[in-house]
Design a protein around this motif. Structure first.
Motif, mmCIF file in Angstrom:
data_model
loop_
_atom_site.group_PDB
_atom_site.id
_atom_site.type_symbol
_atom_site.label_atom_id
_atom_site.label_comp_id
_atom_site.label_asym_id
_atom_site.label_seq_id
_atom_site.Cartn_x
_atom_site.Cartn_y
_atom_site.Cartn_z
ATOM 1 N N GLN A 1 27.190 21.342 35.566
ATOM 2 C CA GLN A 1 27.962 19.981 36.294
ATOM 3 C C GLN A 1 29.268 20.073 36.283
ATOM 4 N N ARG A 2 29.972 20.870 35.552
ATOM 5 C CA ARG A 2 31.451 20.972 35.726
ATOM 6 C C ARG A 2 31.732 22.423 35.675
ATOM 7 N N ARG A 3 32.231 23.138 36.506
ATOM 8 C CA ARG A 3 32.798 24.431 36.655
ATOM 9 C C ARG A 3 34.324 24.414 36.588
ATOM 10 N N ILE A 4 34.824 25.303 35.780
ATOM 11 C CA ILE A 4 36.486 25.640 35.535
ATOM 12 C C ILE A 4 36.680 26.760 36.110
ATOM 13 N N VAL A 5 37.580 26.972 37.063
ATOM 14 C CA VAL A 5 38.283 28.213 37.457
ATOM 15 C C VAL A 5 39.764 28.279 36.928
ATOM 16 N N PHE A 6 39.741 29.431 36.075
ATOM 17 C CA PHE A 6 41.297 29.536 35.380
ATOM 18 C C PHE A 6 41.619 31.047 35.632
ATOM 19 N N PRO A 7 43.010 31.299 35.561
ATOM 20 C CA PRO A 7 43.633 32.594 35.994
ATOM 21 C C PRO A 7 43.402 33.792 35.161
ATOM 22 N N MET A 8 42.872 34.992 35.542
ATOM 23 C CA MET A 8 42.547 36.125 35.050
ATOM 24 C C MET A 8 43.608 36.418 34.138
ATOM 25 N N PHE A 9 44.834 36.379 34.490
ATOM 26 C CA PHE A 9 46.115 37.004 34.053
ATOM 27 C C PHE A 9 46.474 36.071 32.814
ATOM 28 N N LEU A 10 45.826 34.866 32.579
ATOM 29 C CA LEU A 10 46.051 33.806 31.457
ATOM 30 C C LEU A 10 44.992 34.032 30.553
ATOM 31 N N ALA A 11 44.159 35.004 30.487
ATOM 32 C CA ALA A 11 43.235 35.210 29.834
ATOM 33 C C ALA A 11 42.815 36.471 28.970
ATOM 34 N N THR A 12 42.567 36.586 27.780
ATOM 35 C CA THR A 12 42.289 38.020 27.231
ATOM 36 C C THR A 12 40.870 38.116 26.609
ATOM 37 N N VAL B 1 31.349 31.755 30.526
ATOM 38 C CA VAL B 1 32.046 32.671 31.839
ATOM 39 C C VAL B 1 30.792 32.862 32.540
ATOM 40 N N VAL B 2 30.888 32.506 33.994
ATOM 41 C CA VAL B 2 29.519 32.459 34.628
ATOM 42 C C VAL B 2 29.824 33.451 35.936
ATOM 43 N N ASP B 3 31.103 33.694 36.201
ATOM 44 C CA ASP B 3 31.306 34.306 37.479
ATOM 45 C C ASP B 3 32.825 34.826 37.284
ATOM 46 N N ALA B 4 33.099 35.913 38.275
ATOM 47 C CA ALA B 4 34.597 36.180 38.401
ATOM 48 C C ALA B 4 34.677 36.159 39.641
ATOM 49 N N TRP B 5 35.932 35.747 40.151
ATOM 50 C CA TRP B 5 36.606 35.772 41.415
ATOM 51 C C TRP B 5 37.406 37.034 41.980
ATOM 52 N N VAL B 6 37.022 37.762 42.883
ATOM 53 C CA VAL B 6 37.744 39.055 43.243
ATOM 54 C C VAL B 6 38.657 38.692 44.405
ATOM 55 N N ASP B 7 39.688 39.400 44.309
ATOM 56 C CA ASP B 7 40.677 39.342 45.496
ATOM 57 C C ASP B 7 40.460 40.673 46.296
ATOM 58 N N LYS C 1 39.961 35.348 51.377
ATOM 59 C CA LYS C 1 40.451 36.585 50.527
ATOM 60 C C LYS C 1 39.917 36.533 49.061
ATOM 61 N N ILE C 2 39.824 35.335 48.373
ATOM 62 C CA ILE C 2 39.553 35.434 47.103
ATOM 63 C C ILE C 2 38.453 34.466 47.086
ATOM 64 N N VAL C 3 37.337 35.251 46.695
ATOM 65 C CA VAL C 3 35.888 34.593 46.492
ATOM 66 C C VAL C 3 35.102 34.946 45.195
ATOM 67 N N PRO C 4 34.008 34.117 44.720
ATOM 68 C CA PRO C 4 33.443 34.723 43.483
ATOM 69 C C PRO C 4 32.245 35.742 43.857
ATOM 70 N N LEU C 5 32.165 36.641 42.873
ATOM 71 C CA LEU C 5 31.480 37.845 43.252
ATOM 72 C C LEU C 5 29.996 37.561 43.660
ATOM 73 N N ASP D 1 43.444 43.068 47.323
ATOM 74 C CA ASP D 1 44.038 43.789 46.281
ATOM 75 C C ASP D 1 43.265 44.444 45.448
ATOM 76 N N MET D 2 41.887 44.293 45.358
ATOM 77 C CA MET D 2 40.785 44.894 44.832
ATOM 78 C C MET D 2 41.005 44.568 43.275
ATOM 79 N N LEU D 3 41.247 43.392 42.845
ATOM 80 C CA LEU D 3 41.222 42.942 41.417
ATOM 81 C C LEU D 3 40.583 41.479 41.209
ATOM 82 N N ILE D 4 40.361 41.211 40.056
ATOM 83 C CA ILE D 4 39.868 40.103 39.574
ATOM 84 C C ILE D 4 40.868 39.002 39.553
ATOM 85 N N ARG D 5 41.045 37.817 40.274
ATOM 86 C CA ARG D 5 42.128 36.864 40.155
ATOM 87 C C ARG D 5 41.712 35.893 39.254
ATOM 88 N N TYR D 6 40.572 35.379 39.147
ATOM 89 C CA TYR D 6 40.153 34.186 38.538
ATOM 90 C C TYR D 6 38.666 34.437 37.788
#
Length: 258
Positions: A189-200, A164-170, A129-133, A173-178
């Motif tokens: 070499q190190r990618r970090i996925v973090f919650p969209m709702f904790l970012a501005t 930021v290199v990508d966004a993860w879509v749900d 359900k949740i994948v990168p664009l 629910d048709m929205l960006i989750r991460y």
């Protein structure tokens, strides 16, 4: 012609009352037994001794039909927190003090549950359900919304922690989750996925502000097993890590306010 047996020898109203009493008592017995499925047997928090409140027999095991594991008898796995927390007092219910790094250990506000280590699936076609664009060409960010790809990630200490290199879509629910960021200095070499709702997102400055963590904590965030999917357990752990930073990121945030 009415039956004298029913009219003169049987009180239907009284029988109905007795039936109600029996059914109600059986319902109470059933509900009390069912309530003993969670949290039993009772143990003393300080001494670890068994506390017998009621000798009533616990109910038999109940099986459930689950999406990922088929029919199972639930035995909720518990995380082993030995050596991670210590009570502040010898009273039942005393607060627990983290002994190490609470964000890395996943305790307190940063805690997470041992959910199934598989991806959440869509209902229609049973795909992640949740994948990168980059793996979902049918989805894109609306033109009127800011596209954070290429924006710098600024943490609570004001430093650049990544890009930021990508966004993860749900896809349900048709929205960006991460959001996914290339950690500063790792060149992919190190990618970090973090919650969209904790970012501005600051469109004018081309920045994504993550104020719950410091730059070094951002670099140490939990990673993914698969770069193109995220499991239910990873979702819980990542969300707990970044949300827990609101209390644990700095010594000034930790502990009571007054």
């Amino acid at each position: 012609m009415q039956s004298e047996l029913i009219n003169t020898h049987v009180d239907l109203a009284l029988i109905s009352l007795y039936v109600f009493w029996v059914a109600f008592a059986a319902l109470i017995y059933y509900l009390v037994r069912e309530s003993r499925r969670e949290g039993f047997p009772l143990l003393n928090e300080v001494r670890g001794e068994l506390v017998v409140r009621n000798p009533m027999t616990p109910p038999p095991p109940k099986s459930f039909l689950t999406l990922h594991h088929g029919r199972i008898v639930p035995e909720t796995p518990e995380r082993d927190l030995t050596g991670l927390l210590s009570p502040l007092g010898l009273l039942p219910g005393a607060p627990l003090q983290p002994l190490g790094n609470p964000m890395a250990d996943g305790v307190g506000p940063a805690s997470y549950a041992l959910r199934a280590d598989v991806s959440d699936m869509t209902f229609d076609d049973n795909t992640p359900k949740i994948v990168p664009l980059r793996t979902a060409p049918a989805y894109s960010i609306a033109a009127e919304d800011p596209n954070p790809v290429g924006f710098a990630v600024i943490t609570a200490d004001g430093r650049v922690a990544g890009t930021v290199v990508d966004a993860w879509v749900d896809r349900s629910d048709m929205l960006i989750r991460y959001l996914e960021a290339d950690a500063e200095g790792t060149t992919g070499q190190r990618r970090i996925v973090f919650p969209m709702f904790l970012a501005t997102i600051d469109r004018n400055r081309r920045e994504v502000n993550v104020v719950s963590v410091m730059s070094h904590q951002f670099l140490e965030a939990p990673g993914l097993q698969n770069p193109d999917t995220i499991t239910l357990r990873e979702e819980d752990r990542i969300s707990g890590y970044f949300a827990g930073g609101h209390m644990y990121a700095t010594p000034s945030r930790f502990g009571p306010v007054v």
